[in-house]
Design an enzyme around this catalytic site. Structure first.
Site, short mmCIF file in Angstrom:
data_model
loop_
_atom_site.label_atom_id
_atom_site.label_comp_id
_atom_site.label_asym_id
_atom_site.label_seq_id
_atom_site.Cartn_x
_atom_site.Cartn_y
_atom_site.Cartn_z
N CYS A 68 0.82 -1.21 0.00
CA CYS A 68 0.00 0.00 0.00
C CYS A 68 0.85 1.26 0.00
O CYS A 68 1.88 1.32 0.67
CB CYS A 68 -0.90 0.03 1.21
SG CYS A 68 -1.95 -1.39 1.38
N LYS B 250 6.45 -4.36 -4.33
CA LYS B 250 7.90 -4.12 -4.33
C LYS B 250 8.43 -4.14 -2.91
O LYS B 250 9.53 -4.62 -2.65
CB LYS B 250 8.19 -2.77 -5.00
CG LYS B 250 9.66 -2.41 -5.07
CD LYS B 250 10.39 -3.29 -6.06
CE LYS B 250 11.86 -2.97 -6.17
NZ LYS B 250 12.61 -4.12 -6.74
C1 AGP Z 1 12.61 -9.79 -5.90
O1 AGP Z 1 12.54 -10.07 -7.25
C2 AGP Z 1 11.37 -10.00 -5.18
N1 AGP Z 1 10.30 -9.24 -5.69
C3 AGP Z 1 11.40 -10.10 -3.67
O2 AGP Z 1 11.77 -11.41 -3.41
C4 AGP Z 1 12.33 -9.16 -2.86
O3 AGP Z 1 13.65 -9.47 -3.12
C5 AGP Z 1 12.02 -9.34 -1.36
O4 AGP Z 1 10.70 -8.98 -1.11
C6 AGP Z 1 12.95 -8.55 -0.48
O5 AGP Z 1 12.84 -7.17 -0.70
P1 AGP Z 1 13.90 -6.16 -0.10
O6 AGP Z 1 15.20 -6.44 -0.76
O7 AGP Z 1 13.35 -4.81 -0.41
O8 AGP Z 1 13.98 -6.45 1.37
#
Ligand code: AGP
Length: 580
Positions: A2, A575
């Site tokens: 969100c 993201k």
């Molecule tokens: C990456 O392609 C993913 N969308 C996801 O696994 C991501 O790496 C994970 O949520 C960790 O995010 P962060 O690096 O912002 O902590």
């Protein structure tokens, strides 16, 4: 996840500014959106399921709040989309997080008209009751905030003021020439100002025409507002000549590596801390967790040192051995991932040294850490992490070499891999042609050994998260322990074959799947007859996985485009994962 935006604007342009602010944070992932602004003493709310339309126009108003929702409680419907209002549409609220005790709080509401299935709507009606009693919005919000369990950020407006409060979920505010702004992401405020106020947990801000005031959310004692002057550049929807952010970010990787190599001494202090630590624990989620796992191999190989790795969400169950003197390094692109923030909180309580390896200055992990190591990958907007993974692994390489007392060698392998990535990018059309052939596959398997094992896991994640083709990465040695049962005639199997100690064993794995009819895709320096398809990537020593990872990045991208999907916004994903 969100996104929140709110503004009291001096140019009467609040709804349009809010809409633009939401566009700046839409990369976080969402399934519906909404903007509320005051019109004739009542809030008017525009909400829709799906993505924000391009070039939407709004009426003028002084105050507006907006939200991009990623559904948790209640399905993806217009009624569930935020902002939510009180019974008379005099108060609006947007929310990020989960109100864990919303069912018991709901029982306190008598005579209210609730129209959604969300936990959020309860909060605005509770505030309505409190506001009626106190006539003070910040008191009303504070009273309700104190009752709410869980990690939550609320932004609430009565049409003349905006009050924001947070625990867990990020909130940033800024005071600009065209008004005062609050948002869940600095990028939405940067078009207005570079002076940012990062709220700590249990901070409450009150915004009105005169500016921003800061309070303790529980006691309402006023605190000093301390702005941080950030020198980040606003990253708008600038795709340069690329069709998607993911492709743009893949192509930025050589530049990211060369910049890290140039500034390699940034790792020195943390390498010294690792040497002194009682134990080092790298913690991350998803792509970052695979970068952490490469750390285990790299430190063993280069520095002959044991470091530990844990998936963020599993850390709680293995944290008992953390103590004063331990070093816990949180690896996170966003710096906000809740499953990494929680391990950091545990480690802090145990007086471990906290190191944040993150891409976002001012993020939660950045602010919690004793020491920071910036990924310096530049803003990453596509949901799929690409250049952030490269930077995480590159930092692991530099740390391992620095710990071994040979940082120069680390710089050299990074420079080599940057050059090799350029060569892989020049052959992108070959990977696109392979994607055209593989896009109807039901399953794709990926094998690696040693450092290429986390690479295989990362490759599989890239493919499945954006193309929705089932993909799994395995250690080559696991084949005979069950995995080989999955191989059928023409099953695509990608095999990473670097020129290292894994080469002979992984080629044997390739033979085994080939014998069961697999379509074997070899990635490495040397072509052999076991491969049905070969993509050459020159060996760059300990950094070989960096040029090799570009192959699955591009393959997943082209598979997704071929399937008619948007690689930047995969379904169900956000993201930045800030709720549990
Ligand atoms: C990456 O392609 C993913 N969308 C996801 O696994 C991501 O790496 C994970 O949520 C960790 O995010 P962060 O690096 O912002 O902590």
């Amino acid at each position: 996840m969100c996104g929140i935006f709110g503004i009291i604007s001096s140019d009467n342009n609040a709804p349009t500014s809010t809409y633009k602010g939401l566009l700046d944070i839409e990369y976080r992932g969402y399934d519906s959106w909404g903007v509320a602004f005051l019109k004739d003493n009542q809030f008017k709310i525009e909400k829709e399921i799906g993505f924000l339309p391009k070039d939407k126009t709004f009426e003028s108003a002084e105050v507006a709040v907006g939200h991009t929702r990623w559904a948790t409680h209640g399905g993806v419907t217009e009624l569930n989309a935020h902002p939510h209002t009180d019974c008379d549409k005099k108060i609006v609220l947007v929310h990020n997080g989960i109100i864990e005790n919303y069912l018991s709080l709901k029982k306190e509401l008598i005579g209210h008209k609730l129209i959604s299935e969300t936990d959020t709507e309860i909060a605005v009606h509770l505030i309505e009751d409190e506001y009626r009693l106190t006539g003070d919005l910040k008191k009303a919000v504070s009273n309700v905030f104190k009752k709410v369990d869980g990690l939550n950020a609320f932004v609430v407006s009565n049409g003349s003021q905006i009050v924001a409060v947070k625990k867990g979920s990020p909130v940033v505010a800024g005071s600009a020439a065209n008004g005062s702004i609050v948002a869940s992401d600095p990028n939405a405020i940067l078009p207005h100002t570079n002076k940012l106020l990062f709220l700590e947990d249990n901070d409450l801000i009150e915004i009105d025409k005169s500016g921003i005031k800061l309070f303790d959310a529980h006691t309402l004692l006023e605190k000093d507002v301390k702005y941080t002057d950030v020198d980040w550049k606003y990253q708008g929807a600038d795709l340069a000549d690329f069709p998607h952010f993911m492709l743009k970010e893949i192509y930025e990787q050589p530049k990211v590596l060369l910049a890290l190599a140039e500034n390699a001494s940034a790792v020195t202090e943390i390498a010294e801390d690792i040497k002194k630590a009682y134990g080092t624990y790298f913690v991350g989620c998803g792509t970052a967790s695979y970068a952490c796992l490469t750390g285990v191999y790299l430190f063993s190989k280069i520095a002959h040192r044991h470091v530990n790795f844990s998936i963020g969400s599993e850390f709680t169950y293995i944290q008992d051995y953390i103590k004063k003197g331990s070093l816990v390094a949180a690896v996170s692109q966003s710096g906000e991932t809740i499953d990494v923030v929680e391990p950091f909180q545990i480690a802090k309580r145990k007086e471990a040294t906290l190191v944040a390896m993150t891409n976002v200055i001012g993020s939660t992990l950045y602010r919690m850490a004793d020491k920071k190591l910036m990924l310096n990958a530049g803003p990453e907007k596509a949901v799929a992490g690409t250049k952030s993974f490269t930077s995480m692994v590159a930092n692991m390489i530099l740390l391992a070499y620095a710990t071994a007392g040979d940082l120069k060698a680390g710089v050299e392998v990074l420079e080599k891999s940057a050059k090799e990535i350029e060569k892989v990018l020049e052959k992108a059309d070959e990977i696109k042609a392979l994607a055209d052939k593989l896009h109807t596959s039901k399953n794709i398997y990926i094998l690696g050994r040693g450092l290429s094992y986390p690479l295989a896991l990362e490759a599989a994640l890239k493919i499945k998260e954006i193309s929705y083709i089932h993909a799994e990465g395995f250690a080559g040695g696991e084949l005979k322990h069950g995995v080989i049962a999955l191989i059928e005639k023409n099953t695509p199997v990608i095999v990473f074959v670097p020129n290292d100690e894994t080469k002979h064993a992984i080629l044997a794995s390739a033979q085994e799947v080939k014998a069961r009819g697999a379509f074997v895709i070899g990635i490495g320096e040397e072509e052999t007859e076991v491969f049905d398809y070969f993509f050459r990537v020159a060996d760059t020593g300990a950094s070989s996985i960096l040029p090799m990872v570009v192959f699955p990045q591009l393959l997943s991208y082209y598979l997704t485009v071929k399937l008619g999907l948007n690689p930047d916004k995969p379904r169900n994903l956000a993201k930045s994962v800030v709720v549990k």
